[in-house]
Design an enzyme around this catalytic site. Structure first.
Site, PDB file in Angstrom:
ATOM      1  N   CYS A   1      -1.531   0.547  -3.502  1.00  0.00           N
ATOM      2  CA  CYS A   1      -1.931   1.922  -3.790  1.00  0.00           C
ATOM      3  C   CYS A   1      -2.951   2.433  -2.764  1.00  0.00           C
ATOM      4  O   CYS A   1      -2.562   2.745  -1.648  1.00  0.00           O
ATOM      5  CB  CYS A   1      -2.451   2.056  -5.222  1.00  0.00           C
ATOM      6  SG  CYS A   1      -2.548   3.779  -5.780  1.00  0.00           S
TER       7      CYS A   1
ATOM      8  N   HIS B   1       2.647  -0.474  -8.117  1.00  0.00           N
ATOM      9  CA  HIS B   1       1.628  -1.327  -8.738  1.00  0.00           C
ATOM     10  C   HIS B   1       2.199  -2.616  -9.335  1.00  0.00           C
ATOM     11  O   HIS B   1       2.394  -2.714 -10.557  1.00  0.00           O
ATOM     12  CB  HIS B   1       0.898  -0.537  -9.827  1.00  0.00           C
ATOM     13  CG  HIS B   1       0.030   0.547  -9.295  1.00  0.00           C
ATOM     14  ND1 HIS B   1      -1.292   0.357  -8.964  1.00  0.00           N
ATOM     15  CD2 HIS B   1       0.303   1.839  -9.009  1.00  0.00           C
ATOM     16  CE1 HIS B   1      -1.806   1.487  -8.511  1.00  0.00           C
ATOM     17  NE2 HIS B   1      -0.856   2.400  -8.520  1.00  0.00           N
TER      18      HIS B   1
ATOM     19  N   GLU C   1       0.606  -5.212  -9.861  1.00  0.00           N
ATOM     20  CA  GLU C   1      -0.413  -5.813 -10.740  1.00  0.00           C
ATOM     21  C   GLU C   1      -0.235  -5.391 -12.193  1.00  0.00           C
ATOM     22  O   GLU C   1      -0.729  -6.066 -13.109  1.00  0.00           O
ATOM     23  CB  GLU C   1      -1.830  -5.474 -10.243  1.00  0.00           C
ATOM     24  CG  GLU C   1      -2.350  -4.094 -10.589  1.00  0.00           C
ATOM     25  CD  GLU C   1      -1.881  -3.006  -9.646  1.00  0.00           C
ATOM     26  OE1 GLU C   1      -2.448  -1.896  -9.704  1.00  0.00           O
ATOM     27  OE2 GLU C   1      -0.949  -3.245  -8.847  1.00  0.00           O
TER      28      GLU C   1
END
Length: 235
Positions: free
Chosen positions: A107, A210, A212
């Site tokens: 990001c 993303h 994560e």
């Protein structure tokens, strides 16, 4: 031995603290690495010491990259910036790049890497690149909200063996002019560069989405983390 991977801290100015999303740490740990949250410091000696000793580096999400980093004036639609992060990450990135150690940007990470390597950013997509593609989704953040096309000649395609990927998305800035030292790996439905790599370096990858948030349910996200950690293990 598992590789030690430095994770750039997130910063909360209102609470005067720095902190970490567990997904960054767990994504690395489950991929076989040992993540370490780095201190927020502008001390060049400390930064060089961390760069020299750690095996790899994750540049995380967070505040907008200051337009001064890529030679522009801040517009009213640009969000909160963090001078301390911009300074630390620029020093850290320069040193890690010199050492040719593995880097993964997520990001803000892709935006920062592109800016530091001579590219530029859209300061706000609604103002500068309006489209029907949903780039700023609401929770839950692990659900895909748009698709990207993966470039067949890229290392991301070599890893995932697919030309299309559904991704999650939570950003209002993005790569505008790509750095001359980077190549695209994935492009969104509305033409934004969503993943890049540095072909002259051992491992410099960056993503706009993303992993994560999605690695627990998404094997492609886990594969990306494993590829990064594998590169760190070889250092």
């Amino acid at each position: 031995m598992k590789p030690w991977i430095g994770v750039v801290p997130l910063v909360d100015k209102e609470k005067k603290s720095y902190w970490m999303l567990p997904g960054y740490m767990e994504g690395i740990r489950q991929a076989g690495g040992l993540p370490v949250m780095m201190p927020l410091t502008e001390d060049l000696y400390e930064i060089r010491q961390m760069a020299d000793r750690l095996d790899g580096f994750l540049f995380t999400g967070g505040q907008d990259v200051s337009p001064s980093v890529y030679g522009q004036t801040k517009q009213k639609w640009c969000g909160e910036c963090c001078k301390e992060r911009d300074t630390m990450e620029a020093l850290l990135f320069q040193r890690v790049l010199e050492l040719d150690k593995p880097i993964l940007g997520i990001c803000r990470g892709i935006q920062l890497i592109n800016a530091l390597m001579g590219g530029s950013l859209y300061q706000d997509l609604d103002e500068e690149h309006p489209s029907n593609t949903k780039h700023h989704q609401s929770p839950p953040y692990d659900i895909p909200c748009h698709k990207v096309s993966i470039q067949k000649e890229s290392p991301l395609y070599e890893l995932l063996q697919t030309e299309e990927l559904s991704v999650n998305s939570y950003h209002h800035q993005a790569v505008k002019e790509l750095s001359p030292d980077l190549l695209p790996m994935a492009v969104s439905e509305d033409g934004l560069i969503e993943a890049v790599y540095a072909p002259q370096k051992r491992f410099v990858w960056a993503l706009q989405w993303h992993p994560e948030f999605s690695f627990s349910a998404d094997n492609h996200s886990r594969m990306i983390f494993r590829k990064f950690v594998e590169g760190c293990r070889r250092c």
